[in-house]
Scaffold this motif. Structure first.
Motif, PDB file in Angstrom:
ATOM      1  N   SER A  69     -10.662   5.701  -2.717  1.00  0.00           N
ATOM      2  CA  SER A  69     -10.543   4.713  -1.553  1.00  0.00           C
ATOM      3  C   SER A  69     -10.564   2.943  -1.692  1.00  0.00           C
ATOM      4  CB  SER A  69     -12.004   5.636  -0.882  1.00  0.00           C
ATOM      5  OG  SER A  69     -12.472   4.903   0.221  1.00  0.00           O
ATOM      6  N   VAL A  73     -17.953   7.164   1.036  1.00  0.00           N
ATOM      7  CA  VAL A  73     -18.147   6.733   2.359  1.00  0.00           C
ATOM      8  C   VAL A  73     -18.570   5.065   2.259  1.00  0.00           C
ATOM      9  CG1 VAL A  73     -19.962   6.385   4.662  1.00  0.00           C
ATOM     10  CG2 VAL A  73     -18.785   9.055   3.569  1.00  0.00           C
ATOM     11  N   SER A 101     -21.485   0.541   9.001  1.00  0.00           N
ATOM     12  CA  SER A 101     -20.117   1.417   8.915  1.00  0.00           C
ATOM     13  C   SER A 101     -18.665   0.674   9.447  1.00  0.00           C
ATOM     14  CB  SER A 101     -19.496   2.777   9.035  1.00  0.00           C
ATOM     15  OG  SER A 101     -21.253   3.275   8.894  1.00  0.00           O
ATOM     16  N   ILE A 112     -10.901   0.848   6.187  1.00  0.00           N
ATOM     17  CA  ILE A 112     -10.877   2.006   5.104  1.00  0.00           C
ATOM     18  C   ILE A 112      -9.269   2.483   4.581  1.00  0.00           C
ATOM     19  CG2 ILE A 112     -12.340   4.167   3.904  1.00  0.00           C
ATOM     20  CD1 ILE A 112     -14.470   3.022   4.865  1.00  0.00           C
ATOM     21  N   PRO A 122     -15.373   1.859   8.944  1.00  0.00           N
ATOM     22  CA  PRO A 122     -14.042   2.975   9.153  1.00  0.00           C
ATOM     23  C   PRO A 122     -12.446   2.765   9.083  1.00  0.00           C
ATOM     24  CG  PRO A 122     -15.012   3.282  11.009  1.00  0.00           C
ATOM     25  CD  PRO A 122     -15.770   2.118  10.228  1.00  0.00           C
ATOM     26  N   THR A 123     -12.888   1.621   9.973  1.00  0.00           N
ATOM     27  CA  THR A 123     -10.643   1.355  10.319  1.00  0.00           C
ATOM     28  C   THR A 123     -10.364   0.371   9.552  1.00  0.00           C
ATOM     29  OG1 THR A 123     -11.969  -1.282  11.427  1.00  0.00           O
ATOM     30  CG2 THR A 123     -11.455   1.090  12.785  1.00  0.00           C
TER      31      THR A 123
END
Length: 395
Positions: free
Chosen positions: A179, A158, A165, A170, A167-168
């Motif tokens: 990652s 993460v 965060s 990664i 997330p879009t």
């Protein structure tokens, strides 16, 4: 027909030993685990044999009955015997990662048990980029970070940027558990901490990067237009924020290379925080040429910026007031005085701009001279005397 019945009976008798279910046992590193195996003593194999533990993935015979056949002091056989069953429990202490694998317990040509020992491993970040944990980019460029983690179960990675965060942004590379975080068009507000966290059922491990986003100065002045009188003084501030800090930061006249020097009584430069500087100067308008446009300019390795402002001269007005006075003849002079005073103050987001002017006019009215009054009185008395004499002669 009789032979078929005998074959079916034999299959039913040996079914428990010919069919078994794969069992999975989980064990954490440094823990102790026991792998069970037992045989029914009432069943005699064709060729009597001992219970054997085999490590399938290595093709190693770990034990022969109650004797360990490999050089590993962490292994031992626990023998447990009852009336109808005999057990050979394989005990492994201080579990290591290399103990992970498939173990089979056999008795002659019969597999009694098959166990997958799953050694749980805390997550580890085995590689990361940038390696020095710090990245510097210009504003508008992409910022790229990567983490590769290992562990069992496979860790989940993460990302967080300054505690939030993203997330879009990664991407995970299949098969490597790598990652990648890419911050597109990085801005100055992305500067700060970038955290990579790898988590599985055992624990969480973290790597912390520092992102520095360089940007050209942002220059601000509190006001853009102000009026002052000749021989007035005023204080002006200018603030510049940039990464890295500006190498040039001063007040200039438009289209001039050198900072202004004339008319400055005082100058003070200070750091407000890690990215912002403030420059304060005090002007003294001893000459009309000091009025006009100015710029506050800041430059660093990324670029240059400036903020403009204008200092205008406030010209004093000469208004005249007309006073109409009525007076009677008097022996005492009469003095009339009038005063006009006006102050205009502009309160806005810019520093105070004061326009102050005053006007005074004095009007002096002088009374009729006392001697003139006495001459007028004598003339009046003379005319009255002549009138009386005229009336007397007629009578």
């Amino acid at each position: 027909m009789l032979s078929i019945v005998v074959i079916i009976s034999i299959l039913l008798i040996y079914q428990p030993y010919q069919t078994y279910q794969l069992e999975t046992i989980e064990a954490a590193l440094a823990s102790t685990v026991e792998l069970p195996c037992s045989v029914n003593q009432n069943i005699e194999p064709t060729n009597p044999a001992k219970i054997i533990w085999i490590r399938d993935d290595r093709a190693d015979i770990v034990s022969l009955d109650s004797v360990i056949t490999v050089r590993d002091r962490r292994l031992s056989i626990q023998t447990r015997t009852s009336i109808d069953r005999e057990e050979r429990v394989l005990r492994i202490t201080n579990i290591e990662e290399q103990d992970h694998g498939l173990y089979r317990c056999v008795y002659g040509d019969i597999t009694l048990n098959e166990i997958l020992l799953d050694v749980l491993i805390p997550p580890r970040i085995i590689s990361h980029s940038p390696e020095d944990m710090s990245l510097t980019v210009r504003e508008g460029q992409d910022a790229r970070f990567s983490c590769t983690a290992s562990g069992r179960p496979t860790p989940v990675i993460v990302w967080q940027v300054n505690g939030l965060s993203r997330p879009t942004m990664i991407t995970t590379i299949a098969g490597t558990n790598e990652s990648i975080l890419i911050l597109r068009n990085a801005s100055r507000f992305d500067s700060g901490r970038v955290d990579c966290s790898a988590t599985n059922s055992l624990s969480t491990v973290n790597r912390q990067f520092l992102l520095h986003v360089k940007y050209k100065p942002t220059v601000t002045v509190p006001f853009h237009l102000s009026y002052f009188r000749l021989y007035d003084s005023t204080t002006i501030t200018c603030r510049a924020c940039a990464v890295p800090s500006p190498t040039i930061f001063d007040f200039f006249r438009p289209k001039h290379v050198e900072p202004i020097e004339h008319g400055i009584k005082d100058k003070f430069d200070e750091f407000i925080n890690q990215t912002c500087r403030q420059l304060t100067i005090t002007f003294y308008f001893s000459d009309p040429s000091f009025f006009g446009p100015y710029v506050c300019r800041a430059r660093n390795s990324v670029g240059v910026s400036h903020a403009e402002f204008v200092l205008k001269e406030l010209v004093q007005s000469t208004k005249h007031l007309k006073h109409i006075t009525e007076h009677q003849p008097s022996t005492t002079p009469s003095i009339v005085t009038s005063t006009l005073s006006s102050v205009i103050t502009n309160n806005d987001d810019s520093p105070e701009r004061h326009i102050q002017y005053s006007y005074k006019s004095n009007t002096v009215v002088t009374g009729i001279n006392a001697q003139t009054n006495r001459a007028l009185q004598l003339s009046t008395s003379f005319l009255l005397l002549i009138g009386l004499l005229f009336i007397t002669s007629r009578c």
